[in-house]
Design an enzyme around this catalytic site. Structure first.
Site, PDB file in Angstrom:
ATOM      1  N   GLU A  37       0.816  -1.212   0.000  1.00 16.18           N
ATOM      2  CA  GLU A  37       0.000   0.000   0.000  1.00 16.18           C
ATOM      3  C   GLU A  37       0.851   1.264   0.000  1.00 16.18           C
ATOM      4  OE1 GLU A  37      -3.602   2.273   2.361  1.00 16.18           O
ATOM      5  OE2 GLU A  37      -2.755   0.479   3.271  1.00 16.18           O
ATOM      6  N   ASP A  71      -0.652  -5.084   3.122  1.00 19.11           N
ATOM      7  CA  ASP A  71      -1.190  -3.905   3.792  1.00 19.11           C
ATOM      8  C   ASP A  71      -0.568  -3.877   5.186  1.00 19.11           C
ATOM      9  OD1 ASP A  71      -2.568  -1.786   4.854  1.00 19.11           O
ATOM     10  OD2 ASP A  71      -4.512  -2.401   4.069  1.00 19.11           O
ATOM     11  N   ILE A 103      -0.732  -1.770   7.743  1.00 16.50           N
ATOM     12  CA  ILE A 103      -1.742  -1.524   8.780  1.00 16.50           C
ATOM     13  C   ILE A 103      -3.079  -1.401   8.072  1.00 16.50           C
ATOM     14  CG2 ILE A 103      -2.577  -0.051  10.633  1.00 16.50           C
ATOM     15  CD1 ILE A 103       0.215   0.914  11.151  1.00 16.50           C
ATOM     16  N   ASP A 104      -3.865  -2.451   8.113  1.00 16.59           N
ATOM     17  CA  ASP A 104      -5.209  -2.390   7.539  1.00 16.59           C
ATOM     18  C   ASP A 104      -6.131  -1.907   8.650  1.00 16.59           C
ATOM     19  OD1 ASP A 104      -7.169  -2.692   5.576  1.00 16.59           O
ATOM     20  OD2 ASP A 104      -7.799  -4.586   6.451  1.00 16.59           O
ATOM     21  N   THR A 120      -5.866   1.940   9.230  1.00 15.58           N
ATOM     22  CA  THR A 120      -5.021   3.050   9.692  1.00 15.58           C
ATOM     23  C   THR A 120      -5.819   4.056  10.525  1.00 15.58           C
ATOM     24  OG1 THR A 120      -3.490   2.827   7.828  1.00 15.58           O
ATOM     25  CG2 THR A 120      -3.525   4.947   8.956  1.00 15.58           C
ATOM     26  N   ASP A 159      -6.069  -4.743   0.572  1.00 18.36           N
ATOM     27  CA  ASP A 159      -7.106  -4.930   1.591  1.00 18.36           C
ATOM     28  C   ASP A 159      -7.746  -6.318   1.491  1.00 18.36           C
ATOM     29  OD1 ASP A 159      -7.141  -2.176   2.604  1.00 18.36           O
ATOM     30  OD2 ASP A 159      -8.054  -1.648   0.697  1.00 18.36           O
TER      31      ASP A 159
END
Length: 277
Positions: free
Chosen positions: A69, A89, A91-92, A94, A219
């Site tokens: 990402e 990702d 930090i899915d 954020t 995601d």
């Protein structure tokens, strides 16, 4: 010899390290910047976690490709090829991270020949490690998980996500879609804030479906592997085949529920993650 199992085992180990970094960062002040809009956020931790994951994997598997990402946000290509590719990702969720709302995950999907071979989703504040390998089932902290198997949409709990849309027509469609689903009726709609966690919640039977227009391949990749191996269904929001680069999906506990949602929601244009128009 199974080359992809070695990759998965290494991915799980790296994901645990990433989760530790996220938990430690939550103990400090969080520095936040905006990306494409006032609600599209990135933190220093997003970037550091992605750097940790990619550098660790690249050292171990130097010929593999990556779609991350934060790398894409910085200008790297987002093209899915036939070669081994890690879709990351860091930090899915954020926005959840910024607010310390507890659904925060590290998500990794691994594709070969454009097919997802395994998925890893670590909900790091819940300390839940979801894993799935194609053809071998889905697990949470090593225990097998399965979808609810619910077939009746009127007895279902549905997940989605909602937020600011620059295009007012897209915003109206998003809200109208929620009204259409609630009017079926269903038991309710929830929005936990992490697409990967949402798919894992469907995978373990805590919810019955999740739909979303406007998300990204990073995601979806990890969670899609886990959901399908748990016995669930992923499809396009039109009811057609799932396309990882399409930026939209329905993830459900059964074909029937997925099709019921597809009939009720209207698509809107959200582009693609690859170079296709």
């Amino acid at each position: 010899m199974d080359p992809w199992q070695e990759c998965m085992d290494f991915g799980v180990a790296v994901t645990k390290e990433a989760g530790k970094m996220i938990r430690e960062a939550l103990q400090r002040e969080i520095s936040v910047r905006e990306k494409s809009s006032p609600v599209d956020l990135v933190t220093e931790t997003d970037q550091k976690v992605e750097e940790l994951i990619i550098s660790s994997i690249r050292e171990k598997f130097p010929t593999h490709s990556f779609i991350g990402e934060e790398s894409v946000a910085a200008g790297a290509p987002s093209a899915l090829t036939d070669g081994p590719t890690w879709i990351i990702d860091p930090i899915d969720g954020t926005t959840n991270f910024v607010h310390r709302f507890p659904f925060i995950s590290v998500s990794i999907g691994f594709t070969v020949n454009r097919q997802i071979e395994f998925g890893i989703v670590f909900s790091c504040l819940e300390n839940k490690m979801y894993t799935a390998r194609r053809g071998r089932g889905a697990f949470c902290n090593g225990a097998p998980i399965t979808v609810s198997g619910q077939q009746d949409i009127t007895k279902s709990l549905i997940l989605t996500e909602m937020g600011f849309k620059k295009d007012s027509e897209h915003f109206r469609t998003m809200m109208a879609n929620m009204e259409s689903i609630l009017s079926i009726p269903v038991h309710g709609i929830r929005a936990p804030g992490s697409a990967a966690v949402n798919m894992c919640l469907v995978a373990c039977g805590a919810a019955d479906a999740y739909y979303h227009i406007g998300i990204h391949c990073w995601d979806m990749a990890g969670g899609a592997a886990i959901l399908t191996e748990a016995g669930g269904v992923v499809m396009d929001i039109t009811g057609g085949p799932f396309d990882l680069m399409s930026r939209r999906l329905i993830a459900a506990s059964s074909q029937g529920i997925a099709e019921s949602i597809a009939k009720k929601i209207q698509p809107f244009c959200c582009g693609r993650d690859d170079t296709e128009s």
